[in-house]
Design a protein around this motif. Structure first.
Motif, PDB file in Angstrom:
ATOM      1  N   PRO A 117       0.825  -1.217   0.000  1.00 21.87           N
ATOM      2  CA  PRO A 117       0.000   0.000   0.000  1.00 21.87           C
ATOM      3  C   PRO A 117       0.853   1.258   0.000  1.00 21.87           C
ATOM      4  CG  PRO A 117      -0.780  -1.588   1.637  1.00 21.87           C
ATOM      5  CD  PRO A 117       0.547  -2.093   1.156  1.00 21.87           C
ATOM      6  N   GLY A 118       0.300   2.315  -0.588  1.00 20.96           N
ATOM      7  CA  GLY A 118       0.985   3.596  -0.608  1.00 20.96           C
ATOM      8  C   GLY A 118       0.758   4.325  -1.907  1.00 20.96           C
ATOM      9  N   HIS A 122       0.173  -4.767  -8.257  1.00 19.97           N
ATOM     10  CA  HIS A 122       0.080  -6.221  -8.376  1.00 19.97           C
ATOM     11  C   HIS A 122      -1.236  -6.766  -7.845  1.00 19.97           C
ATOM     12  CE1 HIS A 122       1.419 -10.230  -9.041  1.00 19.97           C
ATOM     13  NE2 HIS A 122       1.383 -10.564  -7.764  1.00 19.97           N
ATOM     14  N   ARG A 123      -1.915  -6.002  -6.980  1.00 17.18           N
ATOM     15  CA  ARG A 123      -3.219  -6.439  -6.489  1.00 17.18           C
ATOM     16  C   ARG A 123      -4.275  -5.494  -7.031  1.00 17.18           C
ATOM     17  NH1 ARG A 123      -3.597  -5.325  -0.564  1.00 17.18           N
ATOM     18  NH2 ARG A 123      -4.307  -3.301  -1.295  1.00 17.18           N
ATOM     19  N   MET A 124      -5.291  -6.036  -7.691  1.00 12.64           N
ATOM     20  CA  MET A 124      -6.369  -5.225  -8.242  1.00 12.64           C
ATOM     21  C   MET A 124      -7.667  -5.610  -7.541  1.00 12.64           C
ATOM     22  SD  MET A 124      -4.859  -3.375 -10.514  1.00 12.64           S
ATOM     23  CE  MET A 124      -6.177  -2.749 -11.533  1.00 12.64           C
ATOM     24  N   ASN A 125      -8.442  -4.611  -7.142  1.00 14.90           N
ATOM     25  CA  ASN A 125      -9.704  -4.878  -6.453  1.00 14.90           C
ATOM     26  C   ASN A 125     -10.791  -3.983  -7.012  1.00 14.90           C
ATOM     27  OD1 ASN A 125      -9.027  -6.714  -4.034  1.00 14.90           O
ATOM     28  ND2 ASN A 125      -7.426  -5.156  -3.973  1.00 14.90           N
ATOM     29  N   TYR A 126     -11.882  -4.593  -7.417  1.00 17.66           N
ATOM     30  CA  TYR A 126     -13.039  -3.848  -7.883  1.00 17.66           C
ATOM     31  C   TYR A 126     -14.271  -4.424  -7.213  1.00 17.66           C
ATOM     32  CZ  TYR A 126      -9.807  -2.440 -11.499  1.00 17.66           C
ATOM     33  OH  TYR A 126      -8.723  -1.956 -12.159  1.00 17.66           O
ATOM     34  N   SER A 127     -15.193  -3.574  -6.773  1.00 13.19           N
ATOM     35  CA  SER A 127     -16.444  -4.040  -6.199  1.00 13.19           C
ATOM     36  C   SER A 127     -17.547  -3.070  -6.573  1.00 13.19           C
ATOM     37  CB  SER A 127     -16.361  -4.153  -4.684  1.00 13.19           C
ATOM     38  OG  SER A 127     -17.625  -4.483  -4.155  1.00 13.19           O
ATOM     39  N   ALA A 139     -17.856  -2.030   0.809  1.00 12.66           N
ATOM     40  CA  ALA A 139     -17.251  -3.356   0.850  1.00 12.66           C
ATOM     41  C   ALA A 139     -16.046  -3.330   1.784  1.00 12.66           C
ATOM     42  CB  ALA A 139     -16.831  -3.792  -0.553  1.00 12.66           C
ATOM     43  N   ALA A 140     -15.549  -4.513   2.105  1.00  9.69           N
ATOM     44  CA  ALA A 140     -14.427  -4.605   3.035  1.00  9.69           C
ATOM     45  C   ALA A 140     -13.290  -3.703   2.575  1.00  9.69           C
ATOM     46  CB  ALA A 140     -13.963  -6.053   3.119  1.00  9.69           C
ATOM     47  N   PRO A 141     -12.786  -2.810   3.424  1.00 11.31           N
ATOM     48  CA  PRO A 141     -11.751  -1.862   3.001  1.00 11.31           C
ATOM     49  C   PRO A 141     -10.449  -2.560   2.654  1.00 11.31           C
ATOM     50  CG  PRO A 141     -12.039  -1.804   5.375  1.00 11.31           C
ATOM     51  CD  PRO A 141     -13.141  -2.672   4.838  1.00 11.31           C
ATOM     52  N   VAL A 142      -9.810  -2.049   1.638  1.00 17.98           N
ATOM     53  CA  VAL A 142      -8.517  -2.555   1.215  1.00 17.98           C
ATOM     54  C   VAL A 142      -7.567  -1.371   1.127  1.00 17.98           C
ATOM     55  CG1 VAL A 142      -7.234  -3.695  -0.610  1.00 17.98           C
ATOM     56  CG2 VAL A 142      -9.566  -4.446  -0.071  1.00 17.98           C
ATOM     57  N   ALA A 143      -6.413  -1.465   1.745  1.00 21.04           N
ATOM     58  CA  ALA A 143      -5.452  -0.366   1.712  1.00 21.04           C
ATOM     59  C   ALA A 143      -5.082  -0.055   0.269  1.00 21.04           C
ATOM     60  CB  ALA A 143      -4.212  -0.737   2.519  1.00 21.04           C
ATOM     61  N   PRO A 144      -5.159   1.217  -0.136  1.00 22.64           N
ATOM     62  CA  PRO A 144      -4.956   1.550  -1.545  1.00 22.64           C
ATOM     63  C   PRO A 144      -3.503   1.487  -1.986  1.00 22.64           C
ATOM     64  CG  PRO A 144      -5.271   3.537  -0.261  1.00 22.64           C
ATOM     65  CD  PRO A 144      -5.496   2.392   0.679  1.00 22.64           C
ATOM     66  N   MET A 145      -3.334   1.113  -3.243  1.00 22.11           N
ATOM     67  CA  MET A 145      -2.056   1.240  -3.934  1.00 22.11           C
ATOM     68  C   MET A 145      -2.293   2.227  -5.077  1.00 22.11           C
ATOM     69  SD  MET A 145      -1.008  -2.754  -4.382  1.00 22.11           S
ATOM     70  CE  MET A 145      -0.915  -3.895  -3.014  1.00 22.11           C
ATOM     71  N   VAL A 146      -1.564   3.318  -5.085  1.00 19.77           N
ATOM     72  CA  VAL A 146      -1.826   4.384  -6.046  1.00 19.77           C
ATOM     73  C   VAL A 146      -0.568   4.666  -6.856  1.00 19.77           C
ATOM     74  CG1 VAL A 146      -2.576   6.760  -6.360  1.00 19.77           C
ATOM     75  CG2 VAL A 146      -3.538   5.398  -4.499  1.00 19.77           C
ATOM     76  N   LEU A 147      -0.720   4.697  -8.169  1.00 22.29           N
ATOM     77  CA  LEU A 147       0.357   5.053  -9.097  1.00 22.29           C
ATOM     78  C   LEU A 147      -0.029   6.334  -9.830  1.00 22.29           C
ATOM     79  CD1 LEU A 147       1.266   1.638 -10.747  1.00 22.29           C
ATOM     80  CD2 LEU A 147       2.943   3.248  -9.872  1.00 22.29           C
ATOM     81  N   ASN A 148       0.846   7.328  -9.826  1.00 18.75           N
ATOM     82  CA  ASN A 148       0.600   8.577 -10.528  1.00 18.75           C
ATOM     83  C   ASN A 148       1.813   8.979 -11.366  1.00 18.75           C
ATOM     84  OD1 ASN A 148      -1.995   9.113  -9.292  1.00 18.75           O
ATOM     85  ND2 ASN A 148      -0.892   9.724  -7.444  1.00 18.75           N
ATOM     86  N   VAL A 184       1.635  -2.591 -21.014  1.00 12.96           N
ATOM     87  CA  VAL A 184       0.505  -2.705 -20.100  1.00 12.96           C
ATOM     88  C   VAL A 184       0.726  -1.736 -18.953  1.00 12.96           C
ATOM     89  CG1 VAL A 184      -0.744  -4.187 -18.484  1.00 12.96           C
ATOM     90  CG2 VAL A 184       0.012  -5.107 -20.684  1.00 12.96           C
ATOM     91  N   CYS A 185      -0.238  -0.864 -18.732  1.00 11.24           N
ATOM     92  CA  CYS A 185      -0.217   0.055 -17.597  1.00 11.24           C
ATOM     93  C   CYS A 185      -1.520  -0.164 -16.836  1.00 11.24           C
ATOM     94  CB  CYS A 185      -0.090   1.497 -18.071  1.00 11.24           C
ATOM     95  SG  CYS A 185      -0.011   2.685 -16.718  1.00 11.24           S
ATOM     96  N   ARG A 186      -1.427  -0.790 -15.692  1.00  8.68           N
ATOM     97  CA  ARG A 186      -2.618  -1.245 -14.977  1.00  8.68           C
ATOM     98  C   ARG A 186      -2.582  -0.751 -13.538  1.00  8.68           C
ATOM     99  NH1 ARG A 186      -1.968  -6.568 -15.695  1.00  8.68           N
ATOM    100  NH2 ARG A 186      -1.386  -7.027 -13.548  1.00  8.68           N
ATOM    101  N   GLY A 187      -3.437   0.210 -13.236  1.00  4.95           N
ATOM    102  CA  GLY A 187      -3.507   0.735 -11.887  1.00  4.95           C
ATOM    103  C   GLY A 187      -3.049   2.177 -11.760  1.00  4.95           C
TER     104      GLY A 187
END
Length: 652
Positions: free
Chosen positions: A143-144, A182-187, A192-201, A219-222
């Protein structure tokens, strides 16, 4: 005075050195025991580079024209204005050859502020089942917030990874350039159950050359903010060319993709059962207001189990994105429209001899306002479908599926022909029904297009159709490059000039850069300069009404599909974006008999994104009721209900 200035400079020199960082050199004739701080004191190996934790402003320069064996795994981060840089010195590119190894040639993991410039990454080893390979990778696995990644002017080739599988290095992770969380979450369910964010800018992938790679090019994902993929060239890819997932107002432009999708979906590919066969040249997913423009796609492949093969694609959860000024030649379609997409625009593009499903509508509903206007579709051999996909079992309603087609030119000559068809079934056994006619008012899908040449099952239901030769300057003469498409300009005597339908929120310029400044644009991608009647108040009123309708439906998309019922004392949910100030209406809950209705006036909400409902009821009661939403903007209104639903926490 000179002594004073010299004294100041001397006192500042440590600060200047600190701001600049250190420059380390790596040579095949170096010594890992040396300092690395000059060419004469250069390091020798990749292992030495991997052992150092770099600081802001540091540079690592490999000797150009030399080959270094191993996998680079960089440590340390830069900071704002002081990125770390890996590049070359001298003549030619430094070559990183990581051979048979699995994983990346150059890896940045859980670090920030790095630039990779002017490197060459190769493997040369033949594909090996179970061994995924990658070129340059940015991977975030904790996360971060991670910012500023530049991957520019690199050459990545002969990296044979895995077309399928679900491992860290296979499938979409098997790419020449990969930037991803590396971890992707969509709901789709709020709370929904909170997931610590991973942010790329702040991601720039620019002017790289990629060829002979499995599976993907880029591939640019996230990535979320300031994501740009620009000016890259690629050829001979087993799967997708460019896949961008996640950005807000991202930009994919001036890329050239040759022969992508060449191996995915082929029968009897060795490996496990998790091969994903459906691949396209250039596509976006989970994006908002992202633009694909000035790209070129040629000769995309399509094997037996690949239901795709398109040049471009608005995939799942694309909202208000634009594909404009692109070129597609000899592919298996110009554009794919997938599920849960809203107000995406395909405009001022040229399709020359694309075949099979020219446009395929897999998931868009007519009311979702996806527009396809002012494009040119040219075909001089074979069949090209406007394909309405009804599902593998034909479960979709033909009366709900589709997009809006305005001001396009469909031009078939020689042995070319178009058709509309409703398809169903798995890719390898897909069936096409030319006889289905949706039960819709005339002009609901096709309106004000130009048709020239044969249609296999009759022309579309277009009450404002123009049946005429558009009189192109030289149709079918497109070569390689956007500058070869002048043949799709209109001759001065063309019946398509000043005959188009006004489209609110239209593009400002045509394919060739001519300003579109009148209320009656030309058909197709060319706007004859000085030929139109300028806009008037009635057209501005159309723009206003279109914006009102758009903002209202956009607000509807911001609400969750269900609300968690786990906390009945103070139910709350978060909208994707705040409700616009122009939107009025109510949120209301009517409980079972004896319960006082709860009504919240949207106009009185102080926080128009985080909504709290003063509802007190047990979970069973909530799950048997719904939240009613009524919203209005100008003369437009929408009403619907959102169910309450228990949330089961995710396993990690």
């Amino acid at each position: 005075m000179k002594k004073i200035i010299l004294g100041i400079l001397l006192s500042m020199s440590p600060l200047i050195a600190l701001a600049q960082g250190k420059t380390y050199f790596v040579s095949d004739e170096g010594n890992d025991s040396a300092s690395g701080l000059s060419i004469k004191e250069a390091w020798r190996s990749v292992d030495k580079v991997n052992s150092v934790v770099f600081q802001p402003g540091d540079k690592v320069l490999f000797e150009g024209g030399k080959t270094f064996h191993g996998q680079i795994k960089l440590q340390g981060s830069g900071e704002d204005g002081r990125p770390c840089i890996i590049s070359g010195y001298g003549e030619g590119r430094p070559v990183i050859n990581f051979g048979k190894a699995e994983g990346a040639g150059i890896l940045l993991e859980n670090v920030s502020h790095w630039e990779i410039v002017g490197m060459e990454v190769v493997s040369y080893e033949p594909p090996l089942v179970g061994c995924g390979r990658q070129g340059i990778v940015v991977r975030i696995s904790q996360p971060g917030v991670f910012d500023h990644f530049v991957i520019k002017d690199n050459y990545i080739h002969d990296v044979w990874g895995q077309l399928g599988g679900r491992g860290m290095y296979s499938g979409y992770n098997s790419s020449a350039i990969l930037v991803h969380t590396h971890r992707m979450n969509y709901s789709p369910i709020a709370s929904a159950a909170p997931v610590a964010p991973m942010v790329l800018n702040d991601i720039l992938i620019q002017n790289n050359k990629i060829e002979r790679v499995d599976k993907c090019g880029i591939v640019c994902r996230g990535g979320r903010n300031n994501v740009v993929v620009r000016g890259n060239w690629m050829d001979n890819l087993g799967g997708d060319g460019i896949f961008v997932n996640g950005p807000y107002r991202g930009l994919v432009e001036y890329n050239v993709i040759h022969r992508s999708c060449m191996r995915s979906g082929a029968p009897n590919i060795p490996g496990d059962e998790n091969w994903w066969p459906h691949v396209a040249a250039c596509w976006i997913q989970n994006t908002e207001e992202t633009i694909m423009q000035f790209n070129e796609v040629y000769d995309t492949g399509r094997n037996l189990y690949n239901g795709d093969g398109f040049a471009y694609d608005f995939d799942f959860n694309c909202k208000r994105c634009v594909a404009q000024y692109n070129y597609s030649k000899n592919n298996y379609g110009l554009m794919l429209l997938m599920y849960n997409i809203y107000e995406n625009v395909t405009r001022y593009n040229i399709s020359e001899n694309d075949h099979t499903h020219l446009i395929q509508m897999q998931g868009p509903r007519i009311g979702d306002r996806n527009l396809i206007y002012n494009n040119v579709f040219y075909l001089d051999y074979g069949m090209a479908d406007l394909d309405f996909f009804l599902g593998n079992d034909g479960e979709k309603n033909p009366d709900e599926l589709g997009a809006y087609f305005y001001n396009n030119i469909f031009y078939a000559t020689g042995q070319g022909r178009f058709r509309t068809a409703y398809s169903s079934g798995a890719t390898e056994v897909r069936k096409y029904d030319e006889s289905i006619k949706p039960n819709l008012p005339s002009g609901s899908i096709f309106l004000h297009n130009c048709y020239y040449g044969p249609w296999n099952n009759g022309y579309p239901d277009d009450p404002e159709a123009l049946f005429a030769d558009p009189m192109f300057v030289a149709p079918g003469t497109g070569g390689e490059g956007l500058n070869t498409l002048g043949g799709y300009r209109l001759r001065p005597e063309s019946p398509c000039i000043n005959a188009g339908m006004y489209v609110p929120g239209s593009a400002k310029v045509d394919f060739f850069g001519n300003v579109i400044d009148d209320g009656h644009p030309d058909f197709g991608v060319f706007e004859q300069p000085g030929s139109g009647v300028f806009s008037d108040g009635s057209e501005e009123e159309k723009d206003l009404r279109a914006r009102q309708a758009s903002d209202l439906l956009w607000t509807k998309w911001m609400f969750p599909s269900a609300i968690a019922s786990n906390n009945p004392d103070a139910l709350g949910f978060r909208l994707i974006q705040p409700i616009e100030e122009s939107i009025t209406g109510t949120l209301s809950w009517v409980g079972p008999s004896g319960k006082k209705p709860v009504v919240v006036d949207i106009s009185r909400l102080k926080d128009r994104q985080n909504i709290t409902l003063p509802i007190k009821a047990d979970k069973a009661t909530l799950e048997s009721t719904t939240l009613k939403v009524n919203i209005q903007n100008g003369s437009f209104a929408e009403s619907w209900e959102i169910p309450f639903q228990e949330i089961v926490p995710r396993r990690r």
